[in-house]
Design a protein around this motif. Structure first.
Motif, PDB file in Angstrom:
ATOM      1  N   ARG A  47       1.118   4.145  -2.967  1.00  0.00           N
ATOM      2  CA  ARG A  47       0.714   5.517  -2.662  1.00  0.00           C
ATOM      3  C   ARG A  47       1.867   6.507  -2.874  1.00  0.00           C
ATOM      4  O   ARG A  47       1.640   7.643  -3.315  1.00  0.00           O
TER       5      ARG A  47
ATOM      6  N   PHE B 182      -7.945  -0.487  -1.355  1.00  0.00           N
ATOM      7  CA  PHE B 182      -7.250  -1.745  -1.624  1.00  0.00           C
ATOM      8  C   PHE B 182      -8.137  -2.890  -1.139  1.00  0.00           C
ATOM      9  O   PHE B 182      -8.487  -2.961   0.045  1.00  0.00           O
TER      10      PHE B 182
ATOM     11  N   THR C 232      -8.959   0.277   3.033  1.00  0.00           N
ATOM     12  CA  THR C 232      -8.677  -1.140   2.776  1.00  0.00           C
ATOM     13  C   THR C 232      -9.881  -1.979   3.174  1.00  0.00           C
ATOM     14  O   THR C 232     -10.685  -1.585   4.028  1.00  0.00           O
TER      15      THR C 232
ATOM     16  N   VAL D 143       0.832  -1.205   0.000  1.00  0.00           N
ATOM     17  CA  VAL D 143       0.000   0.000   0.000  1.00  0.00           C
ATOM     18  C   VAL D 143       0.867   1.255   0.000  1.00  0.00           C
ATOM     19  O   VAL D 143       0.634   2.203  -0.763  1.00  0.00           O
TER      20      VAL D 143
END
Length: 302
Positions: free
Chosen positions: A104, A115, A171, A100
């Motif tokens: 990003r 996600f 997420t 992640v």
């Protein structure tokens, strides 16, 4: 029923690996079985997409996630996306956070990207897709998304790590039960699952979900990310199947059906399917379908 369309990698989202990447609605990390249902649905619904594979086959983007690496270069090949579906399992401590963070860092325009990790219901019952599970978590007969699971499992820990990133980094996790559709044909599993009468005797429940409903669930999260952020979901088609019932209907003539008849007499089972108490485990996935106001379209095995 989902309109069946041939994969069309001339679609704008799947450009050559050397070309600039146009932003897409959905980025699929790990094209495979799931993509055979998800990509046609994206095409049907007008959802732009890109998909990756290790080799960059079929005009997908070449990308392989190294769970130990801090190298940002592989991530620069990926497009900006509103949603990212992580199809492959992550089992290394710190790897979910790393994936992640590196995305990003290389895609500052996608800080609100959600996600979506595909997981397995095996974290609740030590199923076959969770190979390192050492025990079945004690639970009530009915299991739902809030039930205790095996938190010592590497895959479950990676999912916990991913969910902890919310809400700063949106997420969610979709824990899937038995997958079927396409080349996954339940009728072909009987001889492997029940090669002997004793093996069949020990079989209880099985939970399934078709690839079309997996695809519909993914796009539901894509369209309503606020409902999913920070949440773990359990997905089945809403049914509890009985292995004896399946073997009786689809087993080899004179073999599994005969064993089922004998077992029913021996165990005092009057009719199939057996009730949940005899099956020993039942999964409740109503909360996902109710939250996103959907119903599975491929209930019942075929």
């Amino acid at each position: 029923m989902l309109l069946r369309l041939k994969w069309d990698f001339s679609f704008a989202a799947t450009m050559s690996n050397n070309a600039p990447r146009s932003p897409v609605d959905l980025l699929i990390l790990g094209a495979g079985w799931t993509s055979t249902f998800l990509i046609p649905l994206c095409l049907h619904d007008g959802v732009s997409y890109a998909a990756t594979s290790r080799a960059g086959r079929d005009d997908t983007i070449q990308f392989e996630f190294d769970p130990h690496s801090e190298d940002v270069q592989p991530f620069r090949a990926l497009p900006d996306a509103q949603s990212i579906l992580i199809v492959f399992p992550i089992k290394v401590k710190g790897a979910s956070e790393r994936l992640v963070r590196l995305y990003r860092e290389t895609h500052p325009a996608s800080l609100n990207t959600i996600f979506i990790q595909l997981g397995s219901t095996g974290i609740w019952d030590g199923g076959p897709t969770v190979r390192d599970a050492t025990h079945r978590v004690p639970s009530d007969l009915w299991i739902d998304r809030h039930s205790p699971f095996d938190a010592t499992n590497d895959r479950a820990n990676a999912e916990i790590e991913l969910l902890a990133l919310s809400p700063e980094a949106p997420t969610t996790v979709l824990n899937l039960c038995g997958l079927w559709g396409g080349q996954r044909i339940p009728k072909n599993w009987i001889s492997r699952v029940a090669p002997t009468k004793d093996a069949l005797k020990n079989k209880g429940s099985i939970h399934m979900i078709h690839g079309e409903d997996v695809a519909r669930a993914v796009l539901a999260v894509h369209r309503q990310p606020a409902k999913a952020t920070g949440q773990r979901w359990l997905l089945t088609d809403g049914r509890v199947y009985d292995w004896w019932d399946i073997a009786s209907a689809w087993g080899s003539a004179g073999v599994q059906p005969r064993w089922v008849r004998e077992l029913m007499t021996e165990e005092g089972v009057r009719a199939l399917p057996r009730d949940a108490e005899k099956l020993g485990r039942a999964m409740d996935s109503r909360e996902f379908w109710n939250t996103f106001e959907l119903e599975p379209v491929r209930g019942r095995l075929e």
